[in-house]
Design a protein around this motif. Structure first.
Motif, PDB file in Angstrom:
ATOM      1  N   GLU A  46       0.838  -1.213   0.000  1.00 30.33           N
ATOM      2  CA  GLU A  46       0.000   0.000   0.000  1.00 30.33           C
ATOM      3  C   GLU A  46       0.871   1.260   0.000  1.00 30.33           C
ATOM      4  O   GLU A  46       0.495   2.271  -0.585  1.00 30.33           O
ATOM      5  N   PHE A  47       2.011   1.198   0.663  1.00 25.14           N
ATOM      6  CA  PHE A  47       2.963   2.325   0.599  1.00 25.14           C
ATOM      7  C   PHE A  47       3.299   2.629  -0.863  1.00 25.14           C
ATOM      8  O   PHE A  47       3.230   3.762  -1.318  1.00 25.14           O
ATOM      9  N   VAL A  48       3.691   1.559  -1.558  1.00 19.64           N
ATOM     10  CA  VAL A  48       4.117   1.727  -2.953  1.00 19.64           C
ATOM     11  C   VAL A  48       2.953   2.211  -3.819  1.00 19.64           C
ATOM     12  O   VAL A  48       3.098   3.141  -4.622  1.00 19.64           O
ATOM     13  N   THR A  49       1.799   1.603  -3.628  1.00 17.24           N
ATOM     14  CA  THR A  49       0.610   2.003  -4.395  1.00 17.24           C
ATOM     15  C   THR A  49       0.317   3.483  -4.211  1.00 17.24           C
ATOM     16  O   THR A  49       0.028   4.201  -5.174  1.00 17.24           O
ATOM     17  N   SER A  50       0.395   3.954  -2.968  1.00 14.85           N
ATOM     18  CA  SER A  50       0.059   5.360  -2.718  1.00 14.85           C
ATOM     19  C   SER A  50       1.093   6.289  -3.347  1.00 14.85           C
ATOM     20  O   SER A  50       0.763   7.368  -3.826  1.00 14.85           O
ATOM     21  N   ALA A  51       2.351   5.857  -3.367  1.00 19.04           N
ATOM     22  CA  ALA A  51       3.398   6.707  -3.941  1.00 19.04           C
ATOM     23  C   ALA A  51       3.310   6.750  -5.466  1.00 19.04           C
ATOM     24  O   ALA A  51       3.447   7.815  -6.071  1.00 19.04           O
ATOM     25  N   ILE A  52       3.061   5.607  -6.081  1.00 18.10           N
ATOM     26  CA  ILE A  52       2.913   5.581  -7.543  1.00 18.10           C
ATOM     27  C   ILE A  52       1.667   6.365  -7.936  1.00 18.10           C
ATOM     28  O   ILE A  52       1.656   7.083  -8.924  1.00 18.10           O
ATOM     29  N   GLY A  53       0.619   6.218  -7.141  1.00 19.97           N
ATOM     30  CA  GLY A  53      -0.599   7.005  -7.365  1.00 19.97           C
ATOM     31  C   GLY A  53      -1.179   6.854  -8.758  1.00 19.97           C
ATOM     32  O   GLY A  53      -1.671   7.815  -9.350  1.00 19.97           O
ATOM     33  N   ALA A  54      -1.142   5.643  -9.283  1.00 19.88           N
ATOM     34  CA  ALA A  54      -1.694   5.410 -10.623  1.00 19.88           C
ATOM     35  C   ALA A  54      -3.198   5.202 -10.542  1.00 19.88           C
ATOM     36  O   ALA A  54      -3.702   4.609  -9.594  1.00 19.88           O
TER      37      ALA A  54
END
Lengths: 472, 472
Positions: free
Chosen positions: B93-101
């Motif tokens: 979820e950290f990565v998902t939020s940072a990529i913000g796709a």
């Protein structure tokens, strides 16, 4: 399985990766250049039997997944509407994921329900909606619009369609420029797409209220029941703003629900100079805007306001034994305010963003984007052969290649299609298109959180050189 | 506004807070003890004009928000069904939020679409659904069920209800134990709640297929059109498993859509010893289960499988100009597989969890939970006055206080209501209730990712001492 005790130690590799990503994003092509199936084929057919290390997963993230990512946070992402985020919002999502609360009702996390209530008030006041409006966070404007249509359907049928099925004579009105979610929603909620009437627009592609009233009267005459109208503040194609006051007047007169879709442009209401867009808001029954588009808040976060929350709740409430609680009636149980039962703690990121930026910080960013767009549109119209398809508005410019002397629309459309392919294929920018009265046109939106003038200069150069290439 | 360059420096305070939270979660009362309005009143009426520091926001998170959180990840959260997570899933979820796709279509992030396709295959095979099923991630089982009901409605009407409205004579069948989302969905999609027929159940609270067929035949005789049946694998009240094969047989015979809601218990299909639950799966048209409940994957992540994806897509597809792409037709555009247009990159957390745990790691956790439940039910039945309301199943026990000699059901219900209040009021555990044939009963679910025997011992002691207190 990583134990909680090893969270911190392991977080380094993730935080470093994110840090690198955020600070080197311009090194990647904005729009992913992979071919269909390319990523799919690199992922094994079966999950591993035994655990794999975080390092290995992060390595594959970088090597397998990243090339297939279209970078929505790239400052040269000018496609669709943005779904921008911010460091504040990312941190809030970190916390939300760690707390892992499921916020379906007040009892399952009182702070989530009450923070949501407050954030809805903060935003309502910040965009100058009347105080009578109550808000709730939805995942997307599509879902919010569906909620509006269902409430309208229930009100129009005296709450009978919830029980007995939907009569085939309800009618919903919007313009041909309205977002596709209205058409989808009308189908989903059983009103039927044939009962969605697309009203004509004026020169600026705004719904023509005179045509709306004519259509409503004709439909009543034929035995249809007008149920709802949907107005848009900032259409997807061209950012047209429907005349809210005039449409609201007609809705009042014919007892129709009036839903306003301000998904994208709603954020601009934070600026006093754009509040004319909601003149007549007191005639509106429901209103949606997406902080996840242009307000620095991670997708998903769509905010839905309704003037009479009781009607909304009546349309959605069900109460099984296992969800009965002592607090029921004295608090907001947001599960009754939309379709899904389960809900993420999404109010937290609004709180982080609104506090971390402050209202002044958000205003500053919005005005920067609007200023950059003014700069962009001034420069782009100087490129030989390029014309503006509409007057630039907010942070949005729409243009096309129209070499002097060429008249054939199909030829022009193919030319502009090629121009877009050329621009996107280089990987430096990402733009998308729409058609204005049949004319293929390129949309440029400048809404990335950290975009600066140098990114716009790069965009101008790229578009200019792509146009030049085509002219040869 | 925090610039990307300052992400890493600022992340320390957030990571430290999360590290503390994850490792000290048992120090907080499981169920928040705040009163309605308590958190709300502590949040200022207006957002700040000027930016506030991250430190200040994190301080308020701790002091204002945290006391109002019901801790879903607490190892003594045994309420509802769990929405457990894991360090792996949090990192994703950290990565998902940072990529913000925003992953609405393949073009807007090819890797998200293709990873989703693969993850749906991994999970389908892992729970032994037939290979013909195609999957898609939805936010919740409520939404997945709505999608199933709409597809069923379209199939039953030859795709006319999407266009013309919903006839009042479609009928949907489930048991009285089926989740409330079916009732909600039938209302939302315009079939009408009066057309939802609740079929009787057997001793074990499983739908009785004989009664289903009788009802269907009677309805056809009266001019109704059977549209769909919903079977449940693991009902919310008592974890009953409807007979899938027998219901499927009837659905085939009467041309009804057969949707199976395995939202909670579906995860157990990873274990060969529970695969009997889907005997007859080849007769099923659609199937939902929630990795966000018992599979260590952050809420929200609900997985919806459909045997004929073309029917699903036909029911939901709309294609405006601004969403037309070159890749259309050769890839999965998941926006056409459900209600919302916008979509988060949710496949990533499934990838992190399935790889980080490995299938063997997930199996190990599930068996640990099931073993702990066996231990719990053996011990709890030894407490004087406590009886098991049903045979324990999976990681679920349902019990009540029934002192010998007391016969009056209302009195017993009040007693058990008090028992639950006493248990939850102490803040050491959180349990919820249901009613079994009118008898108020306490549900105990053991599904937290990191739960150990000592947490179950604590639960047994707490319940025992609460029961003792009431007996005085």
């Amino acid at each position: 399985m990583i134990a909680p005790g090893d969270f911190k130690k392991n977080s380094d590799v993730v935080i470093d990766w994110i840090d690198h990503y955020l600070n080197h994003i311009t090194e990647f092509p904005v729009k992913s250049q992979v071919m269909p199936g390319e990523v799919y084929r690199k992922i094994p057919e079966r999950p591993p039997r035994d655990p794999e290390s975080l390092e290995r997963i992060m390595k594959d993230l970088h090597e397998v997944i990243l090339p297939g990512i279209t970078h929505w946070q790239h400052p040269n992402f000018h496609a669709y509407f943005p779904a921008n985020n911010s460091v504040e919002s990312i941190f809030a999502e970190f916390v939300t994921s760690a707390i892992g609360a499921q916020c379906m009702i007040w009892d399952t996390s009182p702070a989530a329900a009450e923070l949501e209530e407050r954030m809805m008030e903060w935003l309502r006041d910040a965009i100058h909606l009347p105080p009578g409006f109550d808000g709730v966070i939805q995942d997307s404007a599509s879902s919010a619009t569906l909620v509006a249509l269902i409430t309208a359907r229930e009100v129009a049928t005296g709450f009978r369609s919830n029980e007995e099925g939907v009569p085939g004579n309800l009618r919903v009105y919007c313009s041909g420029e309205t977002h596709s979610s209205i058409e989808k929603g009308v189908g989903v909620c059983g009103i039927g797409k044939k009962n969605l009437v697309k009203v004509g627009v004026d020169e600026q592609l705004r719904m023509d209220p005179r045509l709306l009233e004519e259509q409503v009267m004709a439909d009543i005459h034929k035995g249809f029941q007008p149920c709802a109208a949907v107005g848009t503040i900032g259409t997807t194609g061209t950012l047209a703003v429907d005349p809210i006051d005039a449409i609201g007047e007609i809705c009042k007169k014919y007892h129709m629900w009036f839903h306003v879709d301000a998904a994208y442009a709603g954020t601009a209401l934070l600026l006093p100079e754009y509040r004319w867009m909601i003149e007549g808001i007191e005639k509106v029954d429901s209103f949606v805007f997406n902080p996840h588009k242009w307000m620095f808040t991670n997708f998903d976060c769509s905010v839905y306001y309704v003037k009479n929350a009781d009607l909304l709740i009546s349309a959605f409430e069900v109460l099984p034994e296992y969800l009965k609680t002592k607090s029921r009636g004295s608090v907001n149980d947001y599960r009754d305010w939309g379709v899904p039962l389960g809900r993420r703690f999404r109010a937290l990121k609004l709180w982080f963003v609104l506090r971390g930026f402050g209202i002044s910080g958000i205003e500053e960013r919005l005005r920067t984007h609007i200023g950059l767009n003014r700069y962009f549109s001034d420069e782009i119209r100087k490129i030989p052969g390029i014309i503006l398809a509409m007057e630039p508005f907010l942070n949005f410019t729409i243009f096309r290649l129209h070499p002097s002397g060429v008249k054939d629309q199909e030829l022009l459309n193919r030319l502009n299609e090629k121009l877009l392919e050329e621009i996107n294929g280089r990987g430096k920018l990402f733009l998308t298109h729409t058609k204005i009265r049949g004319a293929y046109s390129l949309r440029m939106v400048i809404g990335q959180t950290y975009v600066e003038q140098r990114h716009i200069d790069l965009a101008i150069n790229e578009i200019s050189s792509a146009a030049e290439n085509l002219a040869i």
